[in-house]
Design an enzyme around this catalytic site. Structure first.
Site, PDB file in Angstrom:
ATOM      1  N   LYS A 143       4.101  -7.073   3.969  1.00  0.00           N
ATOM      2  CA  LYS A 143       4.020  -5.751   3.886  1.00  0.00           C
ATOM      3  C   LYS A 143       3.532  -4.649   5.061  1.00  0.00           C
ATOM      4  CE  LYS A 143       0.512  -3.364   3.281  1.00  0.00           C
ATOM      5  NZ  LYS A 143      -0.278  -2.516   4.061  1.00  0.00           N
TER       6      LYS A 143
ATOM      7  N   ASN B 178      -0.503  10.493   6.015  1.00  0.00           N
ATOM      8  CA  ASN B 178      -1.724  10.376   6.984  1.00  0.00           C
ATOM      9  C   ASN B 178      -2.672  11.443   6.999  1.00  0.00           C
ATOM     10  OD1 ASN B 178      -1.487   7.303   8.030  1.00  0.00           O
ATOM     11  ND2 ASN B 178       0.523   8.209   8.104  1.00  0.00           N
TER      12      ASN B 178
ATOM     13  N   THR C 190       0.746  -1.235   0.138  1.00  0.00           N
ATOM     14  CA  THR C 190      -0.055  -0.119   0.016  1.00  0.00           C
ATOM     15  C   THR C 190       1.101   1.242  -0.071  1.00  0.00           C
ATOM     16  OG1 THR C 190      -0.331  -0.115   2.340  1.00  0.00           O
ATOM     17  CG2 THR C 190      -2.229  -1.061   0.833  1.00  0.00           C
TER      18      THR C 190
ATOM     19  N   GLU D 178       6.104   4.598   7.300  1.00  0.00           N
ATOM     20  CA  GLU D 178       5.691   5.830   6.446  1.00  0.00           C
ATOM     21  C   GLU D 178       6.276   7.119   6.774  1.00  0.00           C
ATOM     22  OE1 GLU D 178       1.027   4.395   5.667  1.00  0.00           O
ATOM     23  OE2 GLU D 178       1.240   5.844   7.304  1.00  0.00           O
TER      24      GLU D 178
ATOM     25  N   THR E 229      -1.006  -1.529   8.249  1.00  0.00           N
ATOM     26  CA  THR E 229      -1.731  -2.999   8.230  1.00  0.00           C
ATOM     27  C   THR E 229      -0.285  -3.934   8.260  1.00  0.00           C
ATOM     28  OG1 THR E 229      -3.708  -2.435   7.723  1.00  0.00           O
ATOM     29  CG2 THR E 229      -3.186  -4.767   7.607  1.00  0.00           C
TER      30      THR E 229
END
Length: 404
Positions: free
Chosen positions: A176, A399, A150, A273, A187
């Site tokens: 992932k 985010n 993702t 991230e 996730t």
């Protein structure tokens, strides 16, 4: 034991895979299937979040089956918080795989990752599953690894080879995870394949014990996902004497599995991230294993510590502060703190008090892409290691507009 970072799940004998762009995402691969031509025993761990995605609820039932042949995974949509329709859609995915591969529905596991609360477009997913099954091959592992990503910036895959007696065994994994990572089984998905002959109970035991000190010791942002899942499939094609007790072969298998899981866990933490740096926190000489784990995780999930590492600021006060509120049994007057990596080592705190230290060297250490924070509690014989990443401006950007 030897690691290979260029191998995929399909390097394990009798495993096939495929990954395609079905249309769930704009351009990138978003659907994949993992399939073993030989029946597998399987084991899994799942998110502890009380809000569980439909595929997790389905897999918690299917994982009890004696045999597993396939896993189907989609990205771009978590199929979470969609009510009874979500479960029905997860079951339809399993049924479609079963029809394509001439196996039973309960011999299929299903995973999803992506946005929560959006209905899964089955008019895209089901034709995509059929297309993916038609493309299964022994060379499809890399495309499958791409399909589960993702916000990940890199594919996460690794294999390890080791010996059971005179037979060369292999365990391979793809995973992932970039955001919503704070597993207690975000996730965070991991899929592991091996040719080792092992019974279901021992496979489950090895996986669950390993997860506690690998995936469950990483944190990117402190959020535990609705979809976290680790699945291992063992097809027994190595034909070693079956591992059904804690013998020498079990110990060798578990050691290799755990080493592989730690490698994958570190990849996930490093690729958080917006992250620019990997943080490894080692807690030494704690009064109990639980105290060591709680302490190390408190440091790597502290926003203030993560921000300091991003800015290469050796502000050790934030570290001892995190230890203090962690809930672990510590004596602040015993605490030593160090920063280290290939650039050197600097002690910043001794017995809970400040030390004169080379700040320039400390900054140089923290400027590197990976830093180890070592904390000696001087209060027992237990240790633990946790992994996380820095907190950057980019994390907020990613985010702040995840669904827009």
């Amino acid at each position: 034991m030897k690691f290979f970072y260029d191998k995929s799940l399909t390097n394990v004998p009798y495993f096939k895979a495929a990954g395609i762009h079905s249309g769930l995402k704009k351009k990138k691969n978003d659907l994949c299937v993992i399939y073993s031509e030989k029946p597998c025993v399987s084991a899994a761990t799942f998110t502890t979040n009380k809000v569980k995605a439909a595929p997790v609820l389905l897999d918690m039932k299917h994982i009890k089956n004696d045999k597993t042949y396939a896993v189907v995974i989609n990205s771009g949509n978590a199929n979470a918080c969609n009510g009874s329709a979500g479960y029905k859609n997860a079951l339809s995915m399993a049924k479609t795989i079963a029809e394509c591969l001439n196996i039973k529905t309960e011999e299929v596991l299903v995973c999803s990752t992506g946005v929560i609360g959006v209905p899964l477009p089955m008019d895209i997913v089901l034709p995509g599953i059929k297309e993916t099954c038609s493309k299964l091959s022994c060379e499809g592992g890399n495309e499958a690894a791409k399909a589960i990503m993702t916000t990940d910036t890199i594919e996460k895959k690794v294999a390890v080879e080791f010996y059971l007696g005179e037979k060369k065994a292999i365990i391979s994994a793809m995973a992932k995870g970039s955001g919503m990572i704070h597993p207690n089984m975000g996730t965070m998905l991991s899929f592991i394949a091996t040719n080792v002959n092992i019974d279901k109970n021992m496979l489950s035991k090895a996986l669950k014990e390993s997860v506690e000190d690998s995936y469950n010791m990483i944190s990117v942002d402190g959020d535990t996902s609705t979809n976290d899942t680790v699945i291992i499939l063992a097809n027994g094609s190595l034909e070693n004497p079956i591992i059904n007790e804690e013998n020498e072969d079990y110990i060798s298998f578990k050691r290799a599995l755990h080493s592989l899981n730690i490698e994958i866990a570190k990849m996930i933490a490093k690729d958080g991230e917006g992250a620019t740096k990997l943080i490894e926190t080692k807690v030494l000489n704690a009064p109990s294993k639980e105290d060591a784990k709680i302490s190390s995780k408190a440091v790597i999930k502290s926003s203030l510590v993560k921000a300091a590492i991003f800015g290469s600021d050796p502000n050790w006060g934030r570290i001892i502060c995190a230890l203090g509120y962690s809930g672990a049994n510590i004596n602040p007057e015993n605490v030593d703190i160090f920063f280290s990596n290939s650039k050197g080592s600097v002690q910043t705190c001794s017995k809970g008090a400040a030390l004169e230290f080379d700040k320039e060297l400390a900054v140089e250490i923290l400027n590197e892409p990976a830093t180890t924070i070592t904390i000696d509690l001087h209060d027992g014989n237990y240790s633990a290691t946790a992994w996380g990443c820095d907190l950057t401006y980019e994390y907020v950007k990613i985010n702040g507009c995840y669904t827009t």
